[in-house]
Design a protein around this motif. Sequence first.
Motif, short mmCIF file in Angstrom:
data_model
loop_
_atom_site.label_atom_id
_atom_site.label_comp_id
_atom_site.label_asym_id
_atom_site.label_seq_id
_atom_site.Cartn_x
_atom_site.Cartn_y
_atom_site.Cartn_z
N VAL A 426 -8.46 27.64 4.39
CA VAL A 426 -9.57 26.74 4.68
C VAL A 426 -9.23 25.36 4.13
CG1 VAL A 426 -12.03 26.29 4.39
CG2 VAL A 426 -11.21 28.65 4.53
N ALA A 427 -9.55 24.34 4.88
CA ALA A 427 -9.44 22.96 4.41
C ALA A 427 -10.70 22.23 4.82
CB ALA A 427 -8.21 22.29 4.99
N ARG A 428 -11.06 21.18 4.04
CA ARG A 428 -12.27 20.44 4.33
C ARG A 428 -12.01 18.95 4.34
NH1 ARG A 428 -14.44 24.63 1.09
NH2 ARG A 428 -15.81 25.96 2.31
N THR A 429 -12.80 18.24 5.13
CA THR A 429 -12.74 16.79 5.14
C THR A 429 -13.69 16.22 4.10
OG1 THR A 429 -14.57 16.42 6.68
CG2 THR A 429 -12.42 16.90 7.63
N ALA A 430 -13.65 14.92 3.97
CA ALA A 430 -14.69 14.22 3.23
C ALA A 430 -16.01 14.37 3.98
CB ALA A 430 -14.31 12.74 3.10
N PRO A 431 -17.15 14.02 3.36
CA PRO A 431 -18.43 14.15 4.06
C PRO A 431 -18.41 13.44 5.41
CG PRO A 431 -18.80 13.69 1.75
CD PRO A 431 -17.32 13.56 1.97
N ALA A 432 -18.95 14.11 6.41
CA ALA A 432 -18.91 13.62 7.78
C ALA A 432 -20.33 13.28 8.24
CB ALA A 432 -18.31 14.67 8.70
N PRO A 433 -20.47 12.40 9.19
CA PRO A 433 -21.80 12.12 9.73
C PRO A 433 -22.33 13.31 10.52
CG PRO A 433 -20.13 10.96 10.99
CD PRO A 433 -19.44 11.57 9.82
N ARG A 434 -23.63 13.31 10.77
CA ARG A 434 -24.24 14.41 11.52
C ARG A 434 -23.67 14.49 12.94
NH1 ARG A 434 -30.50 14.37 11.30
NH2 ARG A 434 -30.07 15.39 9.32
N ASP A 435 -23.55 13.33 13.59
CA ASP A 435 -22.92 13.29 14.91
C ASP A 435 -21.44 13.02 14.71
OD1 ASP A 435 -25.38 13.69 15.99
OD2 ASP A 435 -25.58 11.72 16.91
N VAL A 436 -20.65 14.05 14.87
CA VAL A 436 -19.23 13.97 14.54
C VAL A 436 -18.44 14.65 15.66
CG1 VAL A 436 -19.22 16.15 13.24
CG2 VAL A 436 -17.54 14.36 12.67
N ARG A 437 -17.20 14.25 15.79
CA ARG A 437 -16.35 14.87 16.81
C ARG A 437 -15.00 15.20 16.19
NH1 ARG A 437 -12.88 14.12 21.34
NH2 ARG A 437 -13.61 15.26 23.19
N VAL A 438 -14.58 16.43 16.41
CA VAL A 438 -13.29 16.94 15.94
C VAL A 438 -12.46 17.28 17.16
CG1 VAL A 438 -12.13 18.66 14.51
CG2 VAL A 438 -14.47 17.96 13.96
N GLU A 439 -11.23 16.82 17.18
CA GLU A 439 -10.33 17.16 18.29
C GLU A 439 -8.96 17.47 17.74
OE1 GLU A 439 -10.35 15.00 22.19
OE2 GLU A 439 -8.30 14.47 21.60
N LEU A 532 -28.23 19.61 11.74
CA LEU A 532 -27.15 19.71 10.78
C LEU A 532 -27.43 18.77 9.61
CD1 LEU A 532 -24.06 19.66 13.17
CD2 LEU A 532 -25.04 21.64 12.03
N PRO A 533 -26.87 19.05 8.44
CA PRO A 533 -27.03 18.13 7.31
C PRO A 533 -26.47 16.74 7.66
CG PRO A 533 -26.13 20.23 6.58
CD PRO A 533 -26.11 20.27 8.07
N ARG A 534 -27.04 15.73 7.03
CA ARG A 534 -26.63 14.36 7.33
C ARG A 534 -25.21 14.07 6.88
NH1 ARG A 534 -30.48 10.91 9.05
NH2 ARG A 534 -32.65 11.58 8.91
N ARG A 535 -24.81 14.56 5.71
CA ARG A 535 -23.48 14.30 5.17
C ARG A 535 -22.92 15.61 4.66
NH1 ARG A 535 -20.79 9.91 6.30
NH2 ARG A 535 -19.84 9.80 4.23
N ALA A 536 -22.04 16.20 5.46
CA ALA A 536 -21.44 17.47 5.06
C ALA A 536 -20.01 17.51 5.56
CB ALA A 536 -22.23 18.65 5.63
N ALA A 537 -19.17 18.22 4.83
CA ALA A 537 -17.77 18.30 5.20
C ALA A 537 -17.58 19.08 6.48
CB ALA A 537 -16.97 18.95 4.07
N VAL A 538 -16.52 18.76 7.20
CA VAL A 538 -16.03 19.57 8.30
C VAL A 538 -14.94 20.45 7.73
CG1 VAL A 538 -14.81 19.57 10.50
CG2 VAL A 538 -16.56 17.84 10.03
N SER A 539 -15.02 21.75 7.99
CA SER A 539 -13.99 22.65 7.48
C SER A 539 -13.19 23.23 8.63
CB SER A 539 -14.61 23.79 6.66
OG SER A 539 -15.34 24.66 7.49
#
Length: 772
Positions: A426-439, A532-539
């Motif tokens: 598992v790896a995580r990013t820094a806190p992300a915005p609620r509307d986020v896109r991962v590619e 979704l939470p406002r500021r949460a990591a993407v894992s």
Amino acid sequence: MEIRFVAVLASLALALGATTLPDGGATAPAAATPPPSNSAQPPATTFTNPITEPFADTYADPAVIRGKDGWWYLYATSDPLVSGGPFGNMHVAKSRDLESWDYVGTIFDEENRPSWAASASYFWAPDIRYVDGQYVMYYTVTDTAANPDPWDYTIGVATAPTPTGPWTDSGGPVLDPRPAAGDGYLNTIDPALFADDDGSRYLYFGGFNGGIWVTELDETGTRAVGEPTRVTVADRYEGAFVVKRDGWYYLMGSSANCCAGPVTGYSVYTGRSRSPLGPFTDHEGVRLDESRVGGTQVVAQNGNRWIGVGHHAVLTDVSGQDWMLYHAIDKDDAWLEEPGGVNRRPTLIDRMDWIDGWPVVNAGAGPSEGPQPGPVSASGLGIVSDDPASGSGLRRVAGTLARGSDGSGDAGAIARLVPSRRDAAVARTAPAPRDVRVEADVRLPDADGSFTTTLGGRGPAAVSVRLDAGAHELVVGQGKRQLRAAVPANVDLRDWHVLSVEARDGAVAARLSSSGLGDVDAEVRFEPRGPLPRRAAVSLAADGGETQLDNLTVVAAHDPVTRRVAEPRAGAVTFAEEFDGALDPGWRWLHEPAAADIEDGALSWPLTGHDLVGSANDAPALLRDAPDGDYVLEATVTLPLGENTVRNYQQAGLLVHAGDDDFLRLAPVSIWQTRQVEFGKELTADGRTWFGGHVSGPVADTMHLRLFHTTDPATGEHEYRAASSRDGRSWRFGATWTLPAGTDPAVGIYAGGGASPATTALFDSVRLRALD
């Protein structure tokens, strides 16, 4: 097949601390790297059209793909790149950011040129995709060696391990040349592949002689199977491109002459269907395969330097914003000096918005001129491509995320998320915005492996997206609520696929795609019970086997444009000719009076074979002086043109006349079997007279026509924006043509273009209005 990759995730391993590499080595500790960025969006960039100007005078029929090495690749038809240069065997350029491009070379040379193509053949309109672990290019062959006939168009296909080759042709055409009913061959040109989530692969192709068709392909993708289906009217569209969105298949195509120099009115239209086989209808429900043809405008010229805007490709940047690449012509620099007769058509890029369910470039503003905000092509949240000295914003939780060789012996690397025996990696990013896109480009080499992207942290509100090799499915869920989409059996998850995960407006959408170009292998849209939470990591997690990643980006989801730019509005009537008595004395006949009479409150005008186009210049027209300043010229005309029969080129409508060889005209017109509204222009340039036009529509027996006149404050040019309506209430806006500054054109009406069968146009009114 060996595929080589550039290291676009080299920074990931360094950000995880002392991470064990597959060969037993270790990276430097995380403390030695800079801290991760807290920004969810990379620095803003800008571009200025044309994007191919640094290396090419012309770069037509563009196609684009993001390679698995992190570069974007742009392909073009076989015209000379520069004035005086040779015709190439199609071209390729590359860019990191979709803004600055470098020329790479041609697709074919004499050694790998398809042997089944005649020596005189051109290679047109490439379409590039990534299928079954290799790059696949479809292209037009204009002349085959199989028979002595010229212009026996067909489609070829070649494959390569990298976006720049080496390219290996399949050894024969995808479809055999298709003889036309009379003489010559149908336009089996302009291919575009589309892969659907049931595992089917479709090839769209065709042009003005025969229409656009679609055929299924065999498992190899090199031969058509079954009978093709025609999806547009036979003489209107070419340059197909299909994307799937919200359960709709959008067929986009170009129409009008692509290459008429300074009078080119080429532009892009679309229709949509619930089936890839059609029927495709526009926003008013008018079909694209009917004589009174439909098509919703996507982009048209707007009065700036760019005309002839068309033959496009669509891409999605890493924020989820769509963009259109297309070629265009500078109206004041339309030709290559050498060889003569070749249009100068560089590549442009512009934002493509989705408004009320329909695509439109720049919210309807049309092609851009001057610096513009650029596409998002790099990651935020500290994930930086190809920079092993920077922090990635990821940290190790369990297992390893390691750089590893991709097996090609290349100096580049991919990222590997390798679970331990007991725990998922598992790896995580820094806190992300609620509307986020991962590619990311994702590959699952182990039969039981899975890759999970989780948005919203680790609490009960989190939503997970799992690509599961064992179950061969894409799963999105929150707790026990799970939505599943089967991945087609012919999709091998050991090959690279583009996985995008986007949170927006309270929903999470996941899509798996082979090429990332509007095609889809599997997709799921999930609506969680709460936000979704406002500021949460993407894992990111791997379980059951290794996950290989490349081109990973995490950014704030784009802020979509949801309202069109304002269209011009007609104001109060300043002059009205209702044809209820003698003509107003301000009218005058051009050339000679027509055999027209005022009867029953209308001007009855029988059509003749006379025309304003060309050298004859013998068609009558009814003109008057144009008002000063801005105004709207308007007419209502009834012209029954029937359907499906050939009655070239009957028409009646509005005329702006600066001279017999310098005019604009807007009218419903019969062009072969198609009925459409044409906004045409004739001018004298380069030592000869040219006529071309923009087409829109559809038509009814009674049409309402408008031309909105303004003057460009910077140049003094007269600008005329066309609009048409079948009911006088719902207006379709089309292209803008210009006339030179300093001219004093008259305005009025005309009718003509064909005497058979006998037809009479009825003008109910001609009006001038203020511009509101």
